[in-house]
Write a protein that holds these residues in place. Structure first.
Motif, PDB file in Angstrom:
ATOM      1  N   SER A   1       0.818  -1.216   0.000  1.00  0.00           N
ATOM      2  CA  SER A   1       0.000   0.000   0.000  1.00  0.00           C
ATOM      3  C   SER A   1       0.848   1.261   0.000  1.00  0.00           C
ATOM      4  CB  SER A   1      -0.914   0.000   1.240  1.00  0.00           C
ATOM      5  OG  SER A   1      -1.727  -1.141   1.281  1.00  0.00           O
ATOM      6  N   GLY A   2       2.074   1.174  -0.488  1.00  0.00           N
ATOM      7  CA  GLY A   2       2.999   2.284  -0.386  1.00  0.00           C
ATOM      8  C   GLY A   2       2.985   3.258  -1.541  1.00  0.00           C
ATOM      9  N   ILE A   3       2.151   3.041  -2.552  1.00  0.00           N
ATOM     10  CA  ILE A   3       2.107   3.946  -3.698  1.00  0.00           C
ATOM     11  C   ILE A   3       0.788   4.696  -3.668  1.00  0.00           C
ATOM     12  CG2 ILE A   3       2.248   4.159  -6.202  1.00  0.00           C
ATOM     13  CD1 ILE A   3       3.902   1.633  -6.266  1.00  0.00           C
ATOM     14  N   GLN A   4       0.864   5.983  -3.390  1.00  0.00           N
ATOM     15  CA  GLN A   4      -0.332   6.786  -3.155  1.00  0.00           C
ATOM     16  C   GLN A   4      -1.239   6.812  -4.374  1.00  0.00           C
ATOM     17  OE1 GLN A   4       0.469  10.799  -1.929  1.00  0.00           O
ATOM     18  NE2 GLN A   4      -1.493  10.986  -0.892  1.00  0.00           N
ATOM     19  N   GLY A   5      -2.532   6.692  -4.121  1.00  0.00           N
ATOM     20  CA  GLY A   5      -3.517   6.724  -5.185  1.00  0.00           C
ATOM     21  C   GLY A   5      -3.947   5.368  -5.682  1.00  0.00           C
ATOM     22  N   TYR A   6      -3.296   4.296  -5.217  1.00  0.00           N
ATOM     23  CA  TYR A   6      -3.588   2.959  -5.706  1.00  0.00           C
ATOM     24  C   TYR A   6      -4.184   2.043  -4.643  1.00  0.00           C
ATOM     25  CZ  TYR A   6      -1.040   3.923 -10.026  1.00  0.00           C
ATOM     26  OH  TYR A   6      -0.641   4.435 -11.236  1.00  0.00           O
ATOM     27  N   GLY A   7      -4.277   2.490  -3.392  1.00  0.00           N
ATOM     28  CA  GLY A   7      -4.747   1.594  -2.345  1.00  0.00           C
ATOM     29  C   GLY A   7      -3.823   0.397  -2.224  1.00  0.00           C
ATOM     30  N   LYS A   8      -4.393  -0.761  -2.032  1.00  0.00           N
ATOM     31  CA  LYS A   8      -3.604  -1.996  -1.980  1.00  0.00           C
ATOM     32  C   LYS A   8      -3.329  -2.455  -3.406  1.00  0.00           C
ATOM     33  CE  LYS A   8      -5.123  -3.483   2.554  1.00  0.00           C
ATOM     34  NZ  LYS A   8      -5.713  -4.566   3.366  1.00  0.00           N
ATOM     35  N   LEU A   9      -2.059  -2.495  -3.746  1.00  0.00           N
ATOM     36  CA  LEU A   9      -1.636  -2.672  -5.135  1.00  0.00           C
ATOM     37  C   LEU A   9      -0.786  -3.925  -5.289  1.00  0.00           C
ATOM     38  CD1 LEU A   9      -1.121  -1.485  -8.070  1.00  0.00           C
ATOM     39  CD2 LEU A   9       0.867  -0.326  -7.044  1.00  0.00           C
ATOM     40  N   VAL A  10      -1.031  -4.643  -6.398  1.00  0.00           N
ATOM     41  CA  VAL A  10      -0.189  -5.770  -6.800  1.00  0.00           C
ATOM     42  C   VAL A  10       0.370  -5.462  -8.182  1.00  0.00           C
ATOM     43  CG1 VAL A  10      -0.091  -8.235  -7.353  1.00  0.00           C
ATOM     44  CG2 VAL A  10      -1.545  -7.435  -5.477  1.00  0.00           C
ATOM     45  N   VAL A  11       1.681  -5.654  -8.362  1.00  0.00           N
ATOM     46  CA  VAL A  11       2.313  -5.470  -9.665  1.00  0.00           C
ATOM     47  C   VAL A  11       2.991  -6.777 -10.061  1.00  0.00           C
ATOM     48  CG1 VAL A  11       3.996  -4.178 -11.024  1.00  0.00           C
ATOM     49  CG2 VAL A  11       2.694  -3.012  -9.220  1.00  0.00           C
ATOM     50  N   VAL A  12       2.713  -7.227 -11.274  1.00  0.00           N
ATOM     51  CA  VAL A  12       3.284  -8.471 -11.798  1.00  0.00           C
ATOM     52  C   VAL A  12       4.228  -8.130 -12.945  1.00  0.00           C
ATOM     53  CG1 VAL A  12       2.814 -10.715 -12.836  1.00  0.00           C
ATOM     54  CG2 VAL A  12       1.179  -9.723 -11.212  1.00  0.00           C
ATOM     55  N   LYS A  13       5.439  -8.698 -12.907  1.00  0.00           N
ATOM     56  CA  LYS A  13       6.372  -8.593 -14.024  1.00  0.00           C
ATOM     57  C   LYS A  13       6.168  -9.818 -14.909  1.00  0.00           C
ATOM     58  CE  LYS A  13      11.209  -8.976 -15.354  1.00  0.00           C
ATOM     59  NZ  LYS A  13      12.578  -9.329 -14.930  1.00  0.00           N
ATOM     60  N   HIS A  14       5.876  -9.595 -16.187  1.00  0.00           N
ATOM     61  CA  HIS A  14       5.637 -10.688 -17.125  1.00  0.00           C
ATOM     62  C   HIS A  14       6.879 -11.028 -17.943  1.00  0.00           C
ATOM     63  CE1 HIS A  14       1.459 -10.395 -15.997  1.00  0.00           C
ATOM     64  NE2 HIS A  14       1.497  -9.108 -16.268  1.00  0.00           N
ATOM     65  N   ASN A  15       7.608 -10.027 -18.335  1.00  0.00           N
ATOM     66  CA  ASN A  15       8.924 -10.206 -18.954  1.00  0.00           C
ATOM     67  C   ASN A  15       9.673  -8.901 -18.773  1.00  0.00           C
ATOM     68  OD1 ASN A  15       7.869  -8.509 -20.921  1.00  0.00           O
ATOM     69  ND2 ASN A  15       7.599 -10.128 -22.442  1.00  0.00           N
ATOM     70  N   ASN A  16      10.759  -8.701 -19.487  1.00  0.00           N
ATOM     71  CA  ASN A  16      11.545  -7.487 -19.295  1.00  0.00           C
ATOM     72  C   ASN A  16      10.934  -6.258 -19.942  1.00  0.00           C
ATOM     73  OD1 ASN A  16      13.455  -8.839 -17.793  1.00  0.00           O
ATOM     74  ND2 ASN A  16      14.644  -9.415 -19.590  1.00  0.00           N
ATOM     75  N   THR A  17       9.766  -6.425 -20.555  1.00  0.00           N
ATOM     76  CA  THR A  17       9.082  -5.312 -21.199  1.00  0.00           C
ATOM     77  C   THR A  17       7.795  -4.933 -20.477  1.00  0.00           C
ATOM     78  OG1 THR A  17       9.967  -5.952 -23.368  1.00  0.00           O
ATOM     79  CG2 THR A  17       8.040  -4.508 -23.365  1.00  0.00           C
ATOM     80  N   TYR A  18       7.022  -5.926 -20.062  1.00  0.00           N
ATOM     81  CA  TYR A  18       5.670  -5.663 -19.576  1.00  0.00           C
ATOM     82  C   TYR A  18       5.479  -5.922 -18.092  1.00  0.00           C
ATOM     83  CZ  TYR A  18       4.141  -5.271 -24.438  1.00  0.00           C
ATOM     84  OH  TYR A  18       3.985  -4.870 -25.744  1.00  0.00           O
ATOM     85  N   LEU A  19       4.740  -5.004 -17.466  1.00  0.00           N
ATOM     86  CA  LEU A  19       4.229  -5.159 -16.109  1.00  0.00           C
ATOM     87  C   LEU A  19       2.718  -4.978 -16.157  1.00  0.00           C
ATOM     88  CD1 LEU A  19       6.656  -2.708 -14.216  1.00  0.00           C
ATOM     89  CD2 LEU A  19       6.818  -5.195 -14.189  1.00  0.00           C
ATOM     90  N   SER A  20       2.009  -5.584 -15.215  1.00  0.00           N
ATOM     91  CA  SER A  20       0.592  -5.290 -15.045  1.00  0.00           C
ATOM     92  C   SER A  20       0.335  -4.946 -13.588  1.00  0.00           C
ATOM     93  CB  SER A  20      -0.288  -6.469 -15.482  1.00  0.00           C
ATOM     94  OG  SER A  20      -0.029  -7.632 -14.707  1.00  0.00           O
ATOM     95  N   ALA A  21      -0.659  -4.096 -13.356  1.00  0.00           N
ATOM     96  CA  ALA A  21      -0.945  -3.611 -12.007  1.00  0.00           C
ATOM     97  C   ALA A  21      -2.428  -3.770 -11.693  1.00  0.00           C
ATOM     98  CB  ALA A  21      -0.540  -2.148 -11.876  1.00  0.00           C
ATOM     99  N   TYR A  22      -2.714  -4.074 -10.432  1.00  0.00           N
ATOM    100  CA  TYR A  22      -4.066  -4.352  -9.953  1.00  0.00           C
ATOM    101  C   TYR A  22      -4.255  -3.554  -8.669  1.00  0.00           C
ATOM    102  CZ  TYR A  22      -2.721  -8.287 -12.923  1.00  0.00           C
ATOM    103  OH  TYR A  22      -2.226  -9.052 -13.954  1.00  0.00           O
ATOM    104  N   ALA A  23      -5.123  -2.537  -8.708  1.00  0.00           N
ATOM    105  CA  ALA A  23      -5.236  -1.606  -7.589  1.00  0.00           C
ATOM    106  C   ALA A  23      -6.639  -1.620  -6.976  1.00  0.00           C
ATOM    107  CB  ALA A  23      -4.888  -0.200  -8.050  1.00  0.00           C
TER     108      ALA A  23
END
Length: 258
Positions: free
Chosen positions: A184-206
């Motif tokens: 929860s350390g990134i303001q504006g996102y609430g409880k956030l999960v970030v997934v790294k898929h490869n060296n190009t793409y990330l996805s985020a779930y807030a």
């Protein structure tokens, strides 16, 4: 980074933020500053990953610009610069002589080493398990819900999409990867999960009510990683982002057609 299992989201998580040299409102996840600031002063709870994410930077690139090596420890009061010209590559003089507070905790951060090549290199999770990013990413929807907010990169940019849902509904990984942020350390996102898929793409779930995975965990496409919480409008919704090389892109261009 803060622990990944904390109390429910509060309205303060969507409060305005002030950066060094100017201030701007951030009322929704993704409604970050219109332009990247020249510099940012580190506050309690900040990490290199969180600062980079807020301004659409790759955290390794931001660390390199500032001459900060792994494990990317930063200090309260330190000034982080966003270009080579203004970077001192050291702790800012104003905080370097006895005024630096304790180091920002940096143990709960992505600790995999930067791969030497682009898309098929191996990264390592904190437990030492090898992770090989796929050459391409096959995307799926994180949940089924009505699209209530679309992506925008103009004006007050909205860096993702919002899907309406029900409180506590399962949130699923949109593709396989490794959890590089859960907290929860990134303001504006609430409880956030970030997934790294490869060296190009990330996805985020807030806006999650609960996070069900820890940093360094390997996840498969469709695996449950969190539960839906409430957004800043206090209605149950999921905020979803895809980032390419640190920059937000329109998820609807990657997700399969409904």
């Amino acid at each position: 980074m803060v622990a990944f299992l904390l109390a429910a989201c509060s309205a303060s998580q969507y409060a305005p933020v002030q950066e060094l040299g100017y201030s701007t409102a951030q009322s929704l996840a993704g409604n970050s500053v219109k332009t990247t600031p020249v510099s940012y002063q580190v506050r309690p709870g900040d990490t290199m990953f969180a600062i980079a994410w807020r301004f659409g930077w790759d955290y390794k690139k931001l660390a390199k610009v500032n001459g900060i090596g792994s494990p990317y420890t930063i200090y309260v009061g330190q000034v982080v610069y966003f270009n080579d010209t203004n970077s001192n590559n050291v702790i800012d003089v104003s905080v370097s002589k006895g005024s630096v507070k304790k180091p920002v905790v940096s143990t709960k951060k992505p600790t995999y080493k930067a791969p030497s090549s682009a898309s098929n290199s191996t990264s390592k999770s904190p437990d030492g398990k090898a992770y090989k990013g796929p050459l391409s990413v096959h995307w799926s929807w994180p949940l089924k819900g009505k699209l209530i907010q679309v992506f925008s990169n103009k004006g007050n940019a909205f860096h993702g999409i919002d899907l309406s849902s029900t409180f506590g509904k399962s949130v699923k990984a949109a593709s396989s990867g490794i959890i590089v942020y859960a907290g929860s350390g990134i303001q504006g996102y609430g409880k956030l999960v970030v997934v790294k898929h490869n060296n190009t793409y990330l996805s985020a779930y807030a806006y999650n009510s609960r996070i069900l995975v820890a940093e360094g965990t390997m996840v498969n496409a469709g695996q449950i990683i969190a539960e839906v919480g409430k957004g800043p409008q206090l209605d149950p919704r999921l905020h979803f982002e895809i980032r390419k090389d640190g920059k937000p892109v329109n998820p609807l261009r990657y997700l399969p057609k409904l």
